[in-house]
Write an enzyme that holds these catalytic residues in place. Structure first.
Site, PDB file in Angstrom:
ATOM      1  CE1 TYR A  12      -3.292   2.961   0.635  1.00  0.00           C
ATOM      2  CE2 TYR A  12      -1.844   3.506   2.476  1.00  0.00           C
ATOM      3  CZ  TYR A  12      -2.867   3.845   1.615  1.00  0.00           C
ATOM      4  OH  TYR A  12      -3.472   5.074   1.714  1.00  0.00           O
ATOM      5  CE  LYS A  41      -2.329   7.178  -1.668  1.00  0.00           C
ATOM      6  NZ  LYS A  41      -3.413   7.810  -2.482  1.00  0.00           N
TER       7      LYS A  41
END
Length: 219
Positions: A63, A67
């Site tokens: 994650y 990002k």
């Protein structure tokens, strides 16, 4: 964190390719300002608290990595194509319209659901870990100021600049508590150094954690 470990490809498609698609559309449309919702998870477990934008990048899970790659694309597009892009690294955002249905919902989403169902508040780890909670109203006010500014090709932390422990949140909400094992990749402390954004757009958060909790649980 956990869903991205289980299905990293999904996160790369959404956060990297999805961001590239939006950048291409924004470039074609010649948007006046492009603001990216980045994540403070790019810092991993930072050595310096409060953490500034110059802190070493240390992504600990897919994650965070996806990002951060999205942010890299935003900043590179600003340089390559002279786009008016800004990236804001969100810390822990809370307020109305929280995700309360997923088993992986953020702490406030879980607490809100548990309080309404009169169940014990579930605390991950010992609850002594801290987070920087910023109310969504403060965050959107920063977005509006950034959108109206002439700034571009910048990276900003977006948090309250204050540390709050999970135990303090639970105690303020009130009720019984249960403790479960800590999740992999969770930092012990998190707090934003927000001096850069305060200086550049004369913004500062106005909603204290106690006021934010009162608003969230008043219903």
């Amino acid at each position: 964190i956990e869903p991205s470990i289980k299905n990293p490809k999904k996160y790369f498609i959404n956060n990297v390719l999805g961001t590239l698609n939006i950048l291409e559309a924004a470039k074609k449309a010649k948007v006046k300002k492009f603001i990216y919702a980045a994540s403070s998870s790019c810092y991993g477990s930072p050595k310096t608290i409060p953490t500034s934008e110059t802190e070493k990048i240390d992504t600990k899970h897919p994650y965070a990595f996806s990002k951060f790659l999205g942010e890299e694309a935003v900043i590179k597009y600003a340089k390559f194509f002279k786009m008016p892009n800004i990236s804001c690294r969100f810390f822990n955002v809370y307020g109305p319209r929280l995700n309360t249905t997923s088993q992986y919902a953020a702490v406030f989403g879980n607490f809100l659901t548990q309080k309404k169902k009169m169940k014990p508040l579930t605390i991950v780890g010992n609850g002594k870990q801290t987070r920087d909670f910023i109310h969504v109203d403060d965050l959107t006010n920063a977005f509006i100021k950034l959108a109206r500014s002439s700034l571009k090709n910048k990276i900003y932390n977006l948090g309250s600049g204050k540390e709050t422990s999970i135990n303090k949140i639970a105690s303020t909400i009130g009720g019984k508590k249960i403790f479960i094992s800590k999740r992999p990749g969770d930092p012990n402390r998190s707090c934003a150094n927000i001096s850069k954004i305060k200086k550049d757009i004369h913004w500062q958060p106005k909603i204290s954690i106690n006021e934010g909790i009162r608003r969230l649980f008043k219903d």
